[in-house]
Design a protein around this motif. Sequence first.
Motif, PDB file in Angstrom:
ATOM      1  N   VAL A  26       0.791  -1.244   0.000  1.00 49.27           N
ATOM      2  CA  VAL A  26       0.000   0.000   0.000  1.00 49.27           C
ATOM      3  C   VAL A  26       0.822   1.293   0.000  1.00 49.27           C
ATOM      4  CG1 VAL A  26      -1.912  -1.190   1.157  1.00 49.27           C
ATOM      5  CG2 VAL A  26      -0.283   0.150   2.513  1.00 49.27           C
ATOM      6  N   THR A  27       2.159   1.175   0.055  1.00 49.68           N
ATOM      7  CA  THR A  27       2.958   2.405   0.042  1.00 49.68           C
ATOM      8  C   THR A  27       2.706   3.182  -1.251  1.00 49.68           C
ATOM      9  OG1 THR A  27       4.678   1.483   1.456  1.00 49.68           O
ATOM     10  CG2 THR A  27       5.320   3.338   0.063  1.00 49.68           C
ATOM     11  N   GLY A  28       2.483   4.488  -1.101  1.00 49.46           N
ATOM     12  CA  GLY A  28       2.232   5.337  -2.260  1.00 49.46           C
ATOM     13  C   GLY A  28       0.753   5.510  -2.576  1.00 49.46           C
ATOM     14  N   ASP A  29      -0.045   4.605  -2.045  1.00 49.30           N
ATOM     15  CA  ASP A  29      -1.495   4.683  -2.277  1.00 49.30           C
ATOM     16  C   ASP A  29      -2.095   5.824  -1.445  1.00 49.30           C
ATOM     17  OD1 ASP A  29      -3.900   3.807  -3.432  1.00 49.30           O
ATOM     18  OD2 ASP A  29      -3.361   1.699  -3.111  1.00 49.30           O
ATOM     19  N   VAL A  30      -3.299   6.233  -1.798  1.00 56.87           N
ATOM     20  CA  VAL A  30      -3.971   7.321  -1.081  1.00 56.87           C
ATOM     21  C   VAL A  30      -5.270   6.799  -0.481  1.00 56.87           C
ATOM     22  CG1 VAL A  30      -5.097   9.579  -1.315  1.00 56.87           C
ATOM     23  CG2 VAL A  30      -2.974   9.096  -2.559  1.00 56.87           C
ATOM     24  N   ILE A  31      -5.497   7.119   0.777  1.00 59.90           N
ATOM     25  CA  ILE A  31      -6.746   6.720   1.430  1.00 59.90           C
ATOM     26  C   ILE A  31      -7.832   7.706   0.993  1.00 59.90           C
ATOM     27  CG2 ILE A  31      -7.934   6.381   3.629  1.00 59.90           C
ATOM     28  CD1 ILE A  31      -5.118   5.817   4.871  1.00 59.90           C
ATOM     29  N   GLU A  32      -8.837   7.208   0.314  1.00 55.28           N
ATOM     30  CA  GLU A  32      -9.894   8.100  -0.188  1.00 55.28           C
ATOM     31  C   GLU A  32     -11.000   8.298   0.830  1.00 55.28           C
ATOM     32  OE1 GLU A  32     -11.172   6.890  -4.091  1.00 55.28           O
ATOM     33  OE2 GLU A  32      -9.536   8.090  -4.947  1.00 55.28           O
ATOM     34  N   SER A  33     -11.386   7.198   1.469  1.00 60.60           N
ATOM     35  CA  SER A  33     -12.440   7.313   2.480  1.00 60.60           C
ATOM     36  C   SER A  33     -12.266   6.213   3.509  1.00 60.60           C
ATOM     37  CB  SER A  33     -13.823   7.236   1.830  1.00 60.60           C
ATOM     38  OG  SER A  33     -13.984   5.974   1.215  1.00 60.60           O
ATOM     39  N   VAL A  34     -12.943   6.399   4.632  1.00 61.06           N
ATOM     40  CA  VAL A  34     -12.771   5.490   5.765  1.00 61.06           C
ATOM     41  C   VAL A  34     -14.130   5.125   6.323  1.00 61.06           C
ATOM     42  CG1 VAL A  34     -11.911   5.345   8.143  1.00 61.06           C
ATOM     43  CG2 VAL A  34     -10.520   6.429   6.399  1.00 61.06           C
ATOM     44  N   TRP A  35     -14.289   3.854   6.641  1.00 63.19           N
ATOM     45  CA  TRP A  35     -15.483   3.413   7.364  1.00 63.19           C
ATOM     46  C   TRP A  35     -15.030   2.889   8.719  1.00 63.19           C
ATOM     47  CZ3 TRP A  35     -16.483  -1.409   9.423  1.00 63.19           C
ATOM     48  CH2 TRP A  35     -17.778  -1.597   9.946  1.00 63.19           C
ATOM     49  N   ALA A 111     -12.786  -1.551  10.884  1.00 58.35           N
ATOM     50  CA  ALA A 111     -12.384  -0.372  10.114  1.00 58.35           C
ATOM     51  C   ALA A 111     -12.050  -0.777   8.680  1.00 58.35           C
ATOM     52  CB  ALA A 111     -11.164   0.295  10.754  1.00 58.35           C
ATOM     53  N   ILE A 112     -12.383   0.102   7.743  1.00 59.44           N
ATOM     54  CA  ILE A 112     -12.037  -0.106   6.334  1.00 59.44           C
ATOM     55  C   ILE A 112     -11.516   1.204   5.770  1.00 59.44           C
ATOM     56  CG2 ILE A 112     -12.894  -0.701   4.027  1.00 59.44           C
ATOM     57  CD1 ILE A 112     -15.091  -2.367   5.350  1.00 59.44           C
ATOM     58  N   ALA A 113     -10.328   1.129   5.182  1.00 56.37           N
ATOM     59  CA  ALA A 113      -9.776   2.293   4.478  1.00 56.37           C
ATOM     60  C   ALA A 113      -9.817   1.981   2.987  1.00 56.37           C
ATOM     61  CB  ALA A 113      -8.347   2.562   4.941  1.00 56.37           C
ATOM     62  N   ARG A 114     -10.529   2.812   2.236  1.00 55.71           N
ATOM     63  CA  ARG A 114     -10.642   2.601   0.787  1.00 55.71           C
ATOM     64  C   ARG A 114      -9.556   3.411   0.098  1.00 55.71           C
ATOM     65  NH1 ARG A 114     -15.703   4.176   2.664  1.00 55.71           N
ATOM     66  NH2 ARG A 114     -17.107   2.424   3.102  1.00 55.71           N
ATOM     67  N   LEU A 115      -8.773   2.731  -0.746  1.00 60.75           N
ATOM     68  CA  LEU A 115      -7.614   3.366  -1.382  1.00 60.75           C
ATOM     69  C   LEU A 115      -7.901   3.734  -2.826  1.00 60.75           C
ATOM     70  CD1 LEU A 115      -4.861   0.923  -0.013  1.00 60.75           C
ATOM     71  CD2 LEU A 115      -5.871   2.936   1.088  1.00 60.75           C
ATOM     72  N   SER A 116      -7.164   4.704  -3.325  1.00 55.57           N
ATOM     73  CA  SER A 116      -7.432   5.168  -4.695  1.00 55.57           C
ATOM     74  C   SER A 116      -7.101   4.111  -5.736  1.00 55.57           C
ATOM     75  CB  SER A 116      -6.686   6.468  -4.984  1.00 55.57           C
ATOM     76  OG  SER A 116      -5.343   6.347  -4.617  1.00 55.57           O
TER      77      SER A 116
END
Length: 279
Positions: A26-35, A111-116
Motif C-alpha cells: 500500500v505504500t504510495g497509495d492514497v486513502i480516499e475514504s474510511v469506514w 475499520a475499512i480504508a478505501r484506497l485510490s
Amino acid sequence: MLTYTKRFMPELPEVETIARGLAKRVTGDVIESVWLGQKPEPLKSPAREIAAALEHSRILGVRRVGKHIVFDLRQNHGKPPQAWQWIVHLGMTGRMQVCEPQTEIAKHTHAIARLSSGKEVRFVDPRRFGRLSVTRAFQASGIEPLDAKFERFLELFRGRRTPIKSALLNQKLLSGVGNIYADESLFRAGIRPRRRASAITRAQFSKLLAAVKQVLQEAIVAGGSSVSDYVDADGEEGFFQLQHRVYGREGELCPVCDTRIKRVVVAGRSSHYCPQCQK
DNA sequence: ACTATGTCCTGCGAGC
DNA sequence: TGCTCGCAGGACATAG
C-alpha cells in the motif's frame, strides 16, 4: 524448524512481518475514504479524528514500532501539507487485510480504508483487544529490543523485585516482547521465568539480552520469507514461524536435555521452562 | 516509584 | 454428536 500458520500471536516479529507486507502493498497509495464500525473499544482516538486524519492522506510508508504498526501519512490538501501517523495495535487477535472491495466483509471488521488504487485495507479483530489511533508524533513507551544497548537494558531491568518474565512483558521497559518470545528468550538464556530481576547477575543479563535479540531476529527471518507470498484470496497473511522450544510444550521433553517442560503462571500468564536448563 | 492483580473479549478445544 | 466450561493474553485500571 519452521511451522506454517495462519493463526499467530502478534508479537514483535509478527508485527514486523505484517508491517513489511503492508508496506509492500500500500505504500504510495492514497486513502480516499474510511469506514469505522460502531464498536467503540478498538478506537483509541475519536472516530471523526481518525477519519479526518486518514481521508485524502497518502501512505508514505508502513513500519513497526514495538508491537505497533505505524502508517506514515501525508495529507496534501491542507496548506502546508499535514503529517499524520495511523497507529494500529493488533492486540491478541487483530488482523490487517488488503483486499478488493467485493471481498466479503469478515465478521468483526472494525475499520475499512478505501484506497485510490481500488484496494481496501481492513482491520478485523474478534476479541477487540486491538486499538486504532492517529497521532503526529508516535513514540514507543520502552526501548526497541533489537537496537537495545546493554547498559541501558541493564539500567532498566536490574534491581526490580518483579519476576524477570513480568519485566520482559512490561512494554514500558522493552517494547515488543510478548508471552511466547519471553519464554523462548528465557529458555535460551537459562533463566527461570519466576526469578526476580534483582537476583540476576550482569553476565546473565548480558546473555538474556543476546537471547532476546537472537530469538526475535530468527523469528523475523522466518516470517520475512513469507511476506506477501502467503496471502490468501481474502488478503489474509500466513506465516512461517519459529518452532517454539518451550512455549506450549508442557510435559514434552526439553530439546536440549530431555527433561519434562514445566508450566507455571507468572503475572497471570502461562510460562514454560525447562527445570534442568533454567535456574 | 513499583508491584500485583483483575478485567476486557470471543473462539476454540477438552471433556463428558 | 452436541453441549458446557475454562482458557488463551496485551494493555490498562486499580489497589496496595
